[in-house]
Write a protein that holds these residues in place. Structure first.
Motif, PDB file in Angstrom:
ATOM      1  N   ASN A   1       0.764  -1.260  -0.045  1.00  0.00           N
ATOM      2  CA  ASN A   1      -0.033  -0.094   0.120  1.00  0.00           C
ATOM      3  C   ASN A   1       0.890   1.178  -0.049  1.00  0.00           C
TER       4      ASN A   1
ATOM      5  N   LYS B   1       2.345   6.006  -7.087  1.00  0.00           N
ATOM      6  CA  LYS B   1       1.266   6.928  -7.505  1.00  0.00           C
ATOM      7  C   LYS B   1       1.640   8.581  -7.822  1.00  0.00           C
TER       8      LYS B   1
ATOM      9  N   ILE C   1      -9.937  10.418   3.483  1.00  0.00           N
ATOM     10  CA  ILE C   1      -9.161  11.690   3.292  1.00  0.00           C
ATOM     11  C   ILE C   1      -8.320  11.702   2.135  1.00  0.00           C
ATOM     12  N   GLN C   2      -8.434  12.497   1.271  1.00  0.00           N
ATOM     13  CA  GLN C   2      -7.390  12.799   0.300  1.00  0.00           C
ATOM     14  C   GLN C   2      -6.911  13.928  -0.130  1.00  0.00           C
TER      15      GLN C   2
ATOM     16  N   GLY D   1      -7.926   6.945  -6.539  1.00  0.00           N
ATOM     17  CA  GLY D   1      -7.740   6.224  -5.378  1.00  0.00           C
ATOM     18  C   GLY D   1      -8.954   6.700  -4.362  1.00  0.00           C
ATOM     19  N   SER D   2      -9.267   5.763  -3.413  1.00  0.00           N
ATOM     20  CA  SER D   2     -10.458   5.900  -2.461  1.00  0.00           C
ATOM     21  C   SER D   2     -10.314   6.378  -1.436  1.00  0.00           C
ATOM     22  N   GLY D   3      -9.329   6.753  -0.661  1.00  0.00           N
ATOM     23  CA  GLY D   3      -8.768   7.231   0.480  1.00  0.00           C
ATOM     24  C   GLY D   3      -9.043   6.137   1.668  1.00  0.00           C
TER      25      GLY D   3
ATOM     26  N   LEU E   1      -4.658   4.339   3.354  1.00  0.00           N
ATOM     27  CA  LEU E   1      -3.852   4.844   4.668  1.00  0.00           C
ATOM     28  C   LEU E   1      -4.393   4.726   5.949  1.00  0.00           C
ATOM     29  N   SER E   2      -5.925   4.517   5.997  1.00  0.00           N
ATOM     30  CA  SER E   2      -6.751   4.054   7.136  1.00  0.00           C
ATOM     31  C   SER E   2      -6.500   2.720   7.434  1.00  0.00           C
TER      32      SER E   2
ATOM     33  N   SER F   1       8.020  12.453   0.578  1.00  0.00           N
ATOM     34  CA  SER F   1       7.256  11.961   1.870  1.00  0.00           C
ATOM     35  C   SER F   1       7.992  10.511   2.537  1.00  0.00           C
TER      36      SER F   1
HETATM   37  P1  ADP Z   1      -5.596   6.739  -1.672  1.00  0.00           P
HETATM   38  O1  ADP Z   1      -6.327   5.480  -2.167  1.00  0.00           O
HETATM   39  O2  ADP Z   1      -6.596   7.989  -2.258  1.00  0.00           O
HETATM   40  O3  ADP Z   1      -4.288   6.842  -2.077  1.00  0.00           O
HETATM   41  P2  ADP Z   1      -4.702   6.672   0.804  1.00  0.00           P
HETATM   42  O4  ADP Z   1      -5.396   6.530   2.086  1.00  0.00           O
HETATM   43  O5  ADP Z   1      -3.675   5.679   0.659  1.00  0.00           O
HETATM   44  O6  ADP Z   1      -5.878   6.936  -0.211  1.00  0.00           O
HETATM   45  O7  ADP Z   1      -3.989   8.066   0.888  1.00  0.00           O
HETATM   46  C1  ADP Z   1      -4.800   9.381   1.328  1.00  0.00           C
HETATM   47  C2  ADP Z   1      -4.097  10.456   0.555  1.00  0.00           C
HETATM   48  O8  ADP Z   1      -2.716  10.583   1.139  1.00  0.00           O
HETATM   49  C3  ADP Z   1      -3.870  10.504  -0.696  1.00  0.00           C
HETATM   50  O9  ADP Z   1      -5.071  10.479  -1.571  1.00  0.00           O
HETATM   51  C4  ADP Z   1      -2.725  11.317  -1.155  1.00  0.00           C
HETATM   52  O10 ADP Z   1      -3.362  12.588  -1.156  1.00  0.00           O
HETATM   53  C5  ADP Z   1      -1.997  11.414   0.280  1.00  0.00           C
HETATM   54  N1  ADP Z   1      -0.654  10.448   0.161  1.00  0.00           N
HETATM   55  C6  ADP Z   1      -0.429   9.065   0.711  1.00  0.00           C
HETATM   56  N2  ADP Z   1       0.808   8.719   0.282  1.00  0.00           N
HETATM   57  C7  ADP Z   1       1.251   9.689  -0.365  1.00  0.00           C
HETATM   58  C8  ADP Z   1       2.547   9.767  -0.695  1.00  0.00           C
HETATM   59  N3  ADP Z   1       3.671   9.124  -0.777  1.00  0.00           N
HETATM   60  N4  ADP Z   1       3.107  11.191  -1.475  1.00  0.00           N
HETATM   61  C9  ADP Z   1       2.105  12.192  -1.599  1.00  0.00           C
HETATM   62  N5  ADP Z   1       0.562  11.937  -1.093  1.00  0.00           N
HETATM   63  C10 ADP Z   1       0.422  10.924  -0.455  1.00  0.00           C
END
Ligand code: ADP
Length: 488
Positions: free
Chosen positions: A357, A364, A407-408, A419-421, A424-425, A448
């Protein structure tokens, strides 16, 4: 001293210091308001009594000097009440003014001692002490006296009354009966004053509880509204996430149908359409998997199966399995470790999910020519796994929020990345199930770094060779699913 005794009393009755001050202020405010009413009432009553006295009792004065005392007593009370109102006016009703502290006590004392005088004077005129009893009882019902204040005020008035009574040249039997009456009246007044006071206290406590609950409710309401907004946004997004791959699958299937029917177009394109259909089917599988896991986590039926396994080789194998894909995007991948082997208790399948993930997000959000680094090291007795990229970065105000569901950073439907947001959760929940934690360091435009910190502990179950082999055999499919929302 009175203050410290009172404070002791309040603390014993379950008040905190802050609550004590708040309660005292409320009580002071109410007492002052009521004293103003008493003053106004006394002024009107005494004007009437003076007029009555002037026209009706004037003739009795010579025969009984008590009528003269009565007349001057009315005048004195009137003057005192007017003076008191004037002082209140000068202080300008600023309740926080420290001069207020004993104002109501002063007036309460004047009223009750005036009652003593009136009682004694009344005894002289009509053999009654009713005025004292009425004053004491009315005061107990109108002004909120704390038990200590009440005790001091009523007992001193009773003492003065008894001394005054003893100076009267009347029969001992009558004196005793008056003393008994006064004691009973004062006891009743004191009890009434205590009841009145505790009613105010419980009223204050209930109001405070209601206020706190109201605040809690309002905070919950705000949270609920925010959550509701997130839910609505999520459903808008999820519809887009479902429709896009379905559209692609449907149009690819139609294109293939055309090719097969008319055989006019390049048959070689079929492979491209098949690839697109596969990627978008994987994307749908990923979305559905994430939704199912999210629901299981909410229902607390999602479990991890911890086994002792070498976290270094596990993370290295997962990372290296993605190397070809990452490099095909023009991004370089580096794996580094502080040690060759580290056996800890973890669920290898879930660790794979977490790393894939994070890698999928890094790909991405990193442009071609960028780099991704995966690193394992020990810090403060914990095993740290870092997934770092040189991508677009995350704004400071979003760093905590991105671990929340839905959250995105870029929520717009026409955003560049899909992406679905949920990713990360889910990662955060999985890490926490391992008793670990996840954090992020990021600088906009520079990249990051997500750091997972896992406890260095072992369990009684070991991970067999076969388990690892099985896991690796099916990894390609899982990588395809996890990376399915990465487009060119
Ligand atoms: P998604 O499926 O939208 O990627 P995530 O929960 O994995 O959902 O991530 C949430 C948000 O965190 C992403 O939409 C993005 O805006 C931000 N994000 C996550 N990882 C990164 C990264 N490595 N670099 C920049 N932004 C990130």
């Amino acid at each position: 001293m009175l203050r410290s005794i009172k404070q002791l009393y309040y603390n014993n009755s379950g008040f905190t210091d802050e609550e004590y001050h708040e309660f005292e202020e409320t009580r002071k405010k109410l007492n002052i308001q009521r004293c103003v009413i008493i003053c106004e009432f006394l002024i009107i009553l005494n004007i009437v009594l003076v007029l009555f006295d002037r026209f009706y009792y004037f003739s009795f004065r010579k025969a009984n000097p008590a009528y003269t005392y009565l007349f001057y007593s009315h005048i004195t009370v009137m003057v005192l009440a007017v003076l008191w109102l004037l002082i209140m006016y000068l202080i300008n009703c600023n309740i926080k003014n420290p001069k207020y502290t004993f104002m109501y006590l002063l007036l309460a004392s004047i009223v009750v001692y005036w009652g003593v005088f009136m009682g004694l004077n009344g005894l002289n005129i009509s053999g009654q002490i009713t005025a004292y009893i009425i004053c004491a009882l009315s005061l107990s019902l109108v002004v909120y006296l704390c038990p200590i204040e009440g005790l001091i005020l009523y007992s001193t008035s009773l003492m003065i009354f008894i001394i005054g009574l003893c100076l009267f040249p009347i029969e001992k039997k009558i004196i005793y009966s008056h003393i008994i009456n006064a004691i009973i009246a004062i006891l009743c007044s004191y009890i009434a004053s205590c009841i009145n006071y505790s009613a105010l206290k419980s009223d204050f406590i209930s109001k405070k509880i209601i206020l706190e609950k109201q605040k809690e409710l309002e905070a919950n309401n705000v949270k609920l509204r925010e959550y509701e907004k997130l839910r609505t946004d999520f459903f808008a997004n999820i519809s887009h996430e479902l429709r896009t791959p379905l559209n692609i699958i449907y149009s690819s299937q139609q294109m293939m149908e055309n090719i097969l029917l008319e055989k006019k177009q390049n048959v070689g394109n079929i492979n491209n359409y098949l690839k697109m259909m596969k990627q978008n089917s994987f994307r749908l599988i990923k979305l559905v998997n994430n939704l199912i896991d999210m629901t299981k986590i909410d229902a607390t039926i999602y479990e991890i199966k911890p086994l002792n396994c070498d976290i270094v080789s596990l993370v290295e194998n997962i990372t290296m399995s993605t190397a070809e894909y990452i490099e095909s995007k023009g991004i370089s991948l580096t794996f580094d470790t502080e040690f060759e082997e580290k056996v800890i208790s973890c669920d290898p399948e879930k660790i794979e999910r977490i790393i894939l993930n994070l890698l999928s997000n890094s790909i991405k959000f990193t442009h071609a020519d960028g780099s991704i680094f995966v690193n394992i090291y020990m810090r403060d007795g914990k095993v740290n796994i870092s997934v770092k990229d040189t991508g677009i970065g995350i704004p400071d105000e979003m760093k905590e929020l991105i671990f929340d569901r839905f959250i995105q950073v870029d929520k717009s439907i026409n955003r560049n990345r899909e992406g679905s947001g949920i990713g990360l959760s889910l990662v955060k929940s999985l890490v926490e199930m391992h008793n670990g934690s996840i954090s992020v360091n990021s600088v906009i435009g520079q990249g990051s770094e997500f750091i997972i910190s896992l406890p260095d502990v072992q369990t009684d179950k070991n991970c067999g060779e076969n388990y690892f082999k099985c896991l690796e055999d099916q990894r390609v499919e899982r990588i395809n699913i996890e990376f399915s929302d990465i487009y060119e």
